[in-house]
Design a protein around this motif. Structure first.
Motif, PDB file in Angstrom:
ATOM      1  N   GLN A 153      48.124  38.285  38.573  1.00  0.00           N
ATOM      2  CA  GLN A 153      46.799  37.919  39.083  1.00  0.00           C
ATOM      3  C   GLN A 153      45.743  37.907  37.979  1.00  0.00           C
ATOM      4  O   GLN A 153      44.564  37.646  38.242  1.00  0.00           O
ATOM      5  N   GLY A 154      46.173  38.188  36.733  1.00  0.00           N
ATOM      6  CA  GLY A 154      45.230  38.198  35.614  1.00  0.00           C
ATOM      7  C   GLY A 154      44.476  39.496  35.446  1.00  0.00           C
ATOM      8  O   GLY A 154      43.426  39.536  34.796  1.00  0.00           O
ATOM      9  N   LEU A 155      45.044  40.584  36.012  1.00  0.00           N
ATOM     10  CA  LEU A 155      44.401  41.898  35.924  1.00  0.00           C
ATOM     11  C   LEU A 155      45.308  42.878  35.207  1.00  0.00           C
ATOM     12  O   LEU A 155      46.533  42.748  35.268  1.00  0.00           O
ATOM     13  N   ASP A 156      44.709  43.888  34.536  1.00  0.00           N
ATOM     14  CA  ASP A 156      45.537  44.911  33.907  1.00  0.00           C
ATOM     15  C   ASP A 156      45.780  46.056  34.883  1.00  0.00           C
ATOM     16  O   ASP A 156      45.377  45.993  36.052  1.00  0.00           O
ATOM     17  N   ALA A 157      46.442  47.103  34.411  1.00  0.00           N
ATOM     18  CA  ALA A 157      46.796  48.225  35.289  1.00  0.00           C
ATOM     19  C   ALA A 157      45.577  48.913  35.875  1.00  0.00           C
ATOM     20  O   ALA A 157      45.657  49.532  36.938  1.00  0.00           O
ATOM     21  N   ASN A 158      44.434  48.799  35.200  1.00  0.00           N
ATOM     22  CA  ASN A 158      43.192  49.396  35.691  1.00  0.00           C
ATOM     23  C   ASN A 158      42.410  48.459  36.598  1.00  0.00           C
ATOM     24  O   ASN A 158      41.306  48.793  37.038  1.00  0.00           O
ATOM     25  N   GLY A 159      42.968  47.267  36.854  1.00  0.00           N
ATOM     26  CA  GLY A 159      42.276  46.308  37.704  1.00  0.00           C
ATOM     27  C   GLY A 159      41.219  45.496  36.981  1.00  0.00           C
ATOM     28  O   GLY A 159      40.422  44.805  37.621  1.00  0.00           O
ATOM     29  N   LYS A 160      41.208  45.555  35.657  1.00  0.00           N
ATOM     30  CA  LYS A 160      40.226  44.800  34.885  1.00  0.00           C
ATOM     31  C   LYS A 160      40.792  43.435  34.489  1.00  0.00           C
ATOM     32  O   LYS A 160      41.994  43.300  34.241  1.00  0.00           O
ATOM     33  N   VAL A 161      39.906  42.451  34.413  1.00  0.00           N
ATOM     34  CA  VAL A 161      40.327  41.099  34.075  1.00  0.00           C
ATOM     35  C   VAL A 161      40.877  41.060  32.653  1.00  0.00           C
ATOM     36  O   VAL A 161      40.268  41.609  31.717  1.00  0.00           O
ATOM     37  N   LEU A 162      42.025  40.424  32.487  1.00  0.00           N
ATOM     38  CA  LEU A 162      42.632  40.287  31.165  1.00  0.00           C
ATOM     39  C   LEU A 162      41.903  39.188  30.388  1.00  0.00           C
ATOM     40  O   LEU A 162      41.812  38.057  30.877  1.00  0.00           O
ATOM     41  N   PRO A 163      41.418  39.478  29.195  1.00  0.00           N
ATOM     42  CA  PRO A 163      40.670  38.467  28.445  1.00  0.00           C
ATOM     43  C   PRO A 163      41.541  37.370  27.845  1.00  0.00           C
ATOM     44  O   PRO A 163      41.038  36.302  27.509  1.00  0.00           O
ATOM     45  N   ASN A 164      42.850  37.627  27.720  1.00  0.00           N
ATOM     46  CA  ASN A 164      43.733  36.663  27.059  1.00  0.00           C
ATOM     47  C   ASN A 164      44.894  36.220  27.945  1.00  0.00           C
ATOM     48  O   ASN A 164      46.030  36.150  27.492  1.00  0.00           O
TER      49      ASN A 164
END
Length: 310
Positions: A153-164
């Motif tokens: 979904q384009g999110l990291d384990a912390n639920g933050k948007v992945l910039p790349n």
């Protein structure tokens, strides 16, 4: 205004999507297990894998199975895809990695063209060749599946948007239809479905009545394919070893006796595997074939089972 530099990286096209398409088309799925080498030379692994081209939808690359050290499954998967041209399912175990390392390996796998992941908790280190190694188990398989959902979904384990950019993995999980706890099996299966598992690979199956019960009473509540684990048992001695040292394995006496009486135990083991594939074909949507150090025999086993070229 200064324009940001454009990326010079060309991400590989998702050419390896045969397995995903086969699931969507409700085909009978064929996968085979391949173990990476215990060293840096992949020659033998590649030679064993080459014979599987055109016979399987994908090869499943183990991640230090039974906690026995081997080459990175990501590296082995890339070598097989690039040099042999067979799609891979890359196993990833939580035993040796925390959530930072898991995400790093998943990003690397995606960047290198790996599209399928089998999410595993991992065998305990006490079972392997480094029993004094320190386990991690920051996550287990359900949380790893949830992580893959987030990355997709384009999110990291912390639920933050992945910039790349995120990922686009087809995630699978393991299941043991012969588990003694029926309620535990059902709860675990449902948790993995809810966490995003798109296919299931079973442990070694010898009780096909139990498999049929699992498929009809539990698995059929979802539309996710079950691949029955078919193991090439090479001799009666091999069967006894598996019963003694591999958790959950219960090879019945009738199979052990059949192997013991055979003039050629290996040929008898191949016949048994072919028969089991035929039985599984009447029950579930695929088979996962394990022929440790004898992957070259899998095409003949498939021929005996009446499975044509793909």
């Amino acid at each position: 205004m200064i324009e940001p530099p454009q990326s010079v990286f060309e991400k590989p096209e998702p050419t390896f999507n045969k397995f995903r398409k086969a699931i969507a088309n409700k085909e009978f799925l064929i996968t085979a297990e391949v173990s990476p080498p215990k060293g840096s030379d992949p020659t033998h692994m590649l030679a064993q894998t080459r014979s599987l081209k055109g016979r399987v939808h994908a090869v499943n690359i183990t991640d230090s199975s039974r906690a026995v050290m081997s080459m990175s499954p990501v590296a082995a998967s890339v070598l097989i895809q690039q040099q042999i041209g067979i799609e891979t399912i890359c196993q990833l175990a939580c035993r040796d990695r925390n959530r930072i390392a898991l995400q790093g390996d998943l990003f690397g796998a995606a960047a290198l063209g790996i599209t399928n992941i089998l999410a595993l908790t991992g065998d305990p280190v006490k079972a392997g060749d480094y029993p004094d190694a320190r386990s991690v188990f920051d996550y287990e398989s359900v949380r790893l599946l949830q992580l893959i959902q987030k990355l997709n979904q384009g999110l990291d384990a912390n639920g933050k948007v992945l910039p790349n950019q995120g990922t686009d993995f087809l995630a699978g999980a393991a299941v043991d239809p012969q588990s003694p706890s029926w309620s535990g099996l059902q709860k675990r299966f449902e948790r993995k479905i809810n966490a995003g598992a798109q296919f299931f690979q079973s442990q070694l199956i010898t009780d096909f009545e139990r498999l049929d019960k699992f498929v009809n009473q539990i698995a059929n509540q979802s539309d996710k394919p079950i691949l029955a684990g078919i193991f090439l048992i090479k001799s009666a001695k091999n069967a006894i070893f598996l019963n003694k040292f591999v958790p959950g394995v219960q090879i019945p006496d009738r199979i052990i006796d059949r192997l013991a009486k055979a003039k050629s135990p290996l040929q008898e083991g191949m016949a048994i595997a072919a028969e089991q594939i035929q039985t599984a074909r009447q029950i579930c949507q695929g088979v996962h074939i394990m022929a440790i150090k004898a992957e070259r025999l899998i095409p003949e086993i498939l021929d005996r089972a009446g499975i044509a070229l793909l």
